[in-house]
Design an enzyme around this catalytic site. Structure first.
Site, PDB file in Angstrom:
ATOM      1  N   ALA A  57      90.802  38.913  59.313  1.00 17.03           N
ATOM      2  CA  ALA A  57      90.947  40.359  59.469  1.00 17.03           C
ATOM      3  C   ALA A  57      91.558  40.724  60.814  1.00 17.03           C
ATOM      4  O   ALA A  57      92.490  41.539  60.895  1.00 17.03           O
ATOM      5  CB  ALA A  57      89.589  41.040  59.296  1.00 17.03           C
ATOM      6  N   GLU A  87      87.739  37.173  71.288  1.00 20.06           N
ATOM      7  CA  GLU A  87      86.975  36.220  70.488  1.00 20.06           C
ATOM      8  C   GLU A  87      85.836  35.656  71.332  1.00 20.06           C
ATOM      9  O   GLU A  87      86.068  35.171  72.445  1.00 20.06           O
ATOM     10  CB  GLU A  87      87.883  35.082  70.016  1.00 20.06           C
ATOM     11  CG  GLU A  87      87.184  33.868  69.436  1.00 20.06           C
ATOM     12  CD  GLU A  87      86.305  34.208  68.237  1.00 20.06           C
ATOM     13  OE1 GLU A  87      85.119  33.819  68.256  1.00 20.06           O
ATOM     14  OE2 GLU A  87      86.806  34.851  67.301  1.00 20.06           O
ATOM     15  N   ASN A 111      84.894  32.158  61.699  1.00 20.85           N
ATOM     16  CA  ASN A 111      84.427  31.539  60.465  1.00 20.85           C
ATOM     17  C   ASN A 111      85.576  31.311  59.494  1.00 20.85           C
ATOM     18  O   ASN A 111      85.533  30.413  58.651  1.00 20.85           O
ATOM     19  CB  ASN A 111      83.362  32.430  59.824  1.00 20.85           C
ATOM     20  CG  ASN A 111      82.484  31.677  58.868  1.00 20.85           C
ATOM     21  OD1 ASN A 111      81.909  30.647  59.230  1.00 20.85           O
ATOM     22  ND2 ASN A 111      82.376  32.163  57.649  1.00 20.85           N
ATOM     23  N   GLY A 135      87.276  27.927  52.764  1.00 22.98           N
ATOM     24  CA  GLY A 135      87.967  27.053  51.822  1.00 22.98           C
ATOM     25  C   GLY A 135      89.462  27.218  51.704  1.00 22.98           C
ATOM     26  O   GLY A 135      90.112  26.452  50.989  1.00 22.98           O
ATOM     27  N   GLY A 136      90.034  28.229  52.380  1.00 22.66           N
ATOM     28  CA  GLY A 136      91.477  28.432  52.306  1.00 22.66           C
ATOM     29  C   GLY A 136      91.947  28.871  50.928  1.00 22.66           C
ATOM     30  O   GLY A 136      93.087  28.604  50.543  1.00 22.66           O
ATOM     31  N   ARG A 174      79.354  33.041  41.097  1.00 21.51           N
ATOM     32  CA  ARG A 174      78.583  32.248  42.062  1.00 21.51           C
ATOM     33  C   ARG A 174      77.073  32.446  41.947  1.00 21.51           C
ATOM     34  O   ARG A 174      76.312  31.484  42.020  1.00 21.51           O
ATOM     35  CB  ARG A 174      79.046  32.584  43.483  1.00 21.51           C
ATOM     36  CG  ARG A 174      80.394  31.981  43.821  1.00 21.51           C
ATOM     37  CD  ARG A 174      80.859  32.396  45.194  1.00 21.51           C
ATOM     38  NE  ARG A 174      82.033  31.631  45.600  1.00 21.51           N
ATOM     39  CZ  ARG A 174      82.680  31.823  46.736  1.00 21.51           C
ATOM     40  NH1 ARG A 174      82.274  32.748  47.582  1.00 21.51           N
ATOM     41  NH2 ARG A 174      83.739  31.094  47.044  1.00 21.51           N
ATOM     42  N   GLU A 183      84.174  40.637  56.656  1.00 20.33           N
ATOM     43  CA  GLU A 183      82.799  40.442  56.201  1.00 20.33           C
ATOM     44  C   GLU A 183      81.799  41.338  56.911  1.00 20.33           C
ATOM     45  O   GLU A 183      80.684  41.525  56.413  1.00 20.33           O
ATOM     46  CB  GLU A 183      82.399  38.968  56.373  1.00 20.33           C
ATOM     47  CG  GLU A 183      81.149  38.574  55.619  1.00 20.33           C
ATOM     48  CD  GLU A 183      80.803  37.101  55.748  1.00 20.33           C
ATOM     49  OE1 GLU A 183      79.667  36.734  55.402  1.00 20.33           O
ATOM     50  OE2 GLU A 183      81.659  36.321  56.205  1.00 20.33           O
ATOM     51  N   ILE A 186      89.429  36.258  51.502  1.00 19.25           N
ATOM     52  CA  ILE A 186      90.629  36.247  52.344  1.00 19.25           C
ATOM     53  C   ILE A 186      91.505  37.469  52.069  1.00 19.25           C
ATOM     54  O   ILE A 186      91.917  38.154  53.011  1.00 19.25           O
ATOM     55  CB  ILE A 186      91.432  34.941  52.194  1.00 19.25           C
ATOM     56  CG1 ILE A 186      90.578  33.738  52.595  1.00 19.25           C
ATOM     57  CG2 ILE A 186      92.707  34.990  53.054  1.00 19.25           C
ATOM     58  CD1 ILE A 186      91.286  32.393  52.470  1.00 19.25           C
TER      59      ILE A 186
END
Length: 506
Positions: A54, A74, A82, A87-88, A333, A473, A489
């Site tokens: 983001a 950061e 994160n 998982g990309g 999930r 998130e 993503i």
């Protein structure tokens, strides 16, 4: 807004079911204050807190629309947050690869899949906004140099294959190119910089932030705190709170420190807390997602997670006590995580189930070699060898595999209704690759309420908090009860881009 008002708003933390001072596993929480009389150490155009999907997307988009002085802060020593270890996996409707593979998809279809997984409480407007701009975000990654596997994946809960995965099979395949693009276009980046609170104007608007320099996570903090004025505004892209054990246990007491977590250590929620203190609306904090593809045999996200995500569509998950399937391997999930957690012995102790794949099909994913090499997965030449190793009833397992292979031939799963499209011609046969499955805390659906402009809503006025935007998130309510894999993503990037556009008035 007075200092008394700010202190009153801090009482909102009590509504989360925890004591304000006890919640954080990281150092003491941030404290906002009135900006009157503050000596400004620095004035910049745009402040972005967080360097994940983001934050990076917001910086690039803001610069694209004319911003000249963008700063990303950061708190960790490394950039990417994160996002770098996820998982990309990137879902988008109507992509070039879908057209190439003949996959029919649409914004409506992707939104409907997500609404079903959200079980009635997802935010359709935000989901539609993200899905409508997902291809733009995907293009941003490609323009920055991200590379993807030359095939699509159909993840659990998705009605079609719409998911790209980075060629390195992790989020760094996106964060690193985006970070390099930020540096190329002149975005200013600062690591070891911890957010210590907002600086607020007389009308409650966010006019700046307090940032601690030389921050070392988990240690005493000697670094100086700078007061930084943000001329255009502040974008909060600080991520979730899955590593904040006290907070997640306040929402779900079963999520103790003994439960594994796929997140980076910095996912502790300070930025979210401080937005609550300003009056932001907490949404869906109790909906914390566990990844059903994780392994109890390795820490964090590990190698097994991406291996499993790739193989679940053409593999079987079986109980070690019966040798029988117990779920649709590509359900959403929450459905799968709940089913896996039911695998226990008579005393209630976990008995992690097995994911069994044919080696000839599993080896198409690069992690197969790694899960075997690092002893978090096993290769067996025969079913007898497999059953003996794990103590699985051989007769039950043989019968189950024979039944499932019949479904592969017919294209219809009569046990659990699994979509067999990606299982076509992929029989479960020797040699086998096996991993153990057990859920790990992965994603927080809860956070602050935002609108489709990425503006943070004030619970006291019902309006947006001036000068404050949020993306990723740290925001809540978008996905509802359960988020579909590969949808974080696009959400992070689209909402980061949206925040930048709102801030730049475009």
């Amino acid at each position: 807004m007075s200092n008394i008002d700010l202190l009153g708003r801090r009482k909102f933390i009590a509504g989360l079911g925890i004591a304000a001072g006890a919640a954080m596993v990281a150092p003491a929480m941030a404290v906002s204050e009135k900006a009157d009389g503050v000596k400004w150490d620095k004035e910049v155009e745009i402040v972005i807190i967080g360097s994940g999907f983001a934050g990076l997307a917001a910086a690039i988009e803001a610069t694209k629309h004319g911003a000249k002085d963008v700063h990303i802060f950061e708190k960790m020593s490394y950039f990417g947050g994160n996002s770098a270890i996820n998982g990309g996996l990137f879902a988008a409707p109507g992509t070039p690869m879908q057209k190439k593979e003949g996959v029919e998809d649409s914004v409506d279809r992707m939104v409907n899949d997500q609404l079903l997984s959200g079980r009635g409480i997802a935010d359709e407007g935000l989901l539609r906004h993200v899905a409508s701009h997902a291809v733009e975000a995907l293009q941003m990654t490609l323009d920055a140099g991200s590379e993807y596997h030359p095939y699509l994946q159909q993840l659990g809960g998705h009605s079609v294959a719409r998911t790209y995965q980075t060629s390195v099979s992790c989020g760094a395949g996106i964060t690193q190119p985006l970070y390099k693009e930020c540096k190329r276009i002149g975005v200013n980046t600062h690591n070891r910089s911890k957010f210590e609170g907002f600086l607020v104007g007389n009308k409650g608007e966010v006019v700046g932030v307090k940032m601690r320099q030389n921050y070392h996570f988990g240690e005493d903090q000697p670094g100086k705190v700078l007061n930084i004025r943000a001329k255009r505004g502040v974008i909060m892209a600080t991520g979730g709170f899955a590593q904040n054990v006290d907070l997640r246990m306040a929402q779900d007491p079963t999520l103790t420190a003994d439960v594994g977590c796929t997140n980076a250590p910095g996912a502790t929620g300070e930025g979210m807390f401080e937005m609550f203190r300003l009056g932001a609306i907490p949404v869906h904090l109790a909906h914390i997602q566990s990844g059903p593809w994780a392994s109890p045999d390795e820490g964090g996200f590990g190698y097994v997670s991406n291996y499993s995500i790739f193989n679940l569509p053409h593999s079987i998950a079986v109980s070690r006590t019966t040798g029988q399937r117990f779920m649709n391997e590509i359900a959403d999930r929450k459905t799968r995580a709940d089913a896996e957690l039911s695998n226990r012995d008579e005393k209630g102790n976990p008995v992690p189930p097995l994911l069994i794949s044919s080696f000839k099909d599993s080896k198409a994913h690069p992690n197969t070699e790694k899960v075997i090499k690092y002893n978090v997965g096993w290769k067996f030449e025969s079913l007898e060898e497999l059953a003996t190793h794990f103590g699985v009833p051989l007769a039950g397992l043989k019968a189950q595999i024979a039944e499932y292979n019949g479904y592969v031939k017919s294209g219809e799963d009569k046990q659990f209704g699994k979509d067999m499209t990606l299982a076509k011609n992929k029989m479960i046969e020797a040699p086998f690759t096996v991993v153990r499955l057990w859920p790990k805390v992965h994603y927080c659906q809860g956070g602050v309420k935002v609108n489709t402009k990425a503006e943070v809503t004030d619970s006291f006025t019902g309006k947006s908090i001036t000068g404050l935007y949020a993306a990723g998130e740290v925001c809540g309510g978008i996905h509802g009860v359960s988020r579909l894999g590969s949808c974080s993503i696009p959400e992070c990037m689209v909402m980061g881009m949206t925040a930048a556009r709102s801030l730049m008035n475009v």
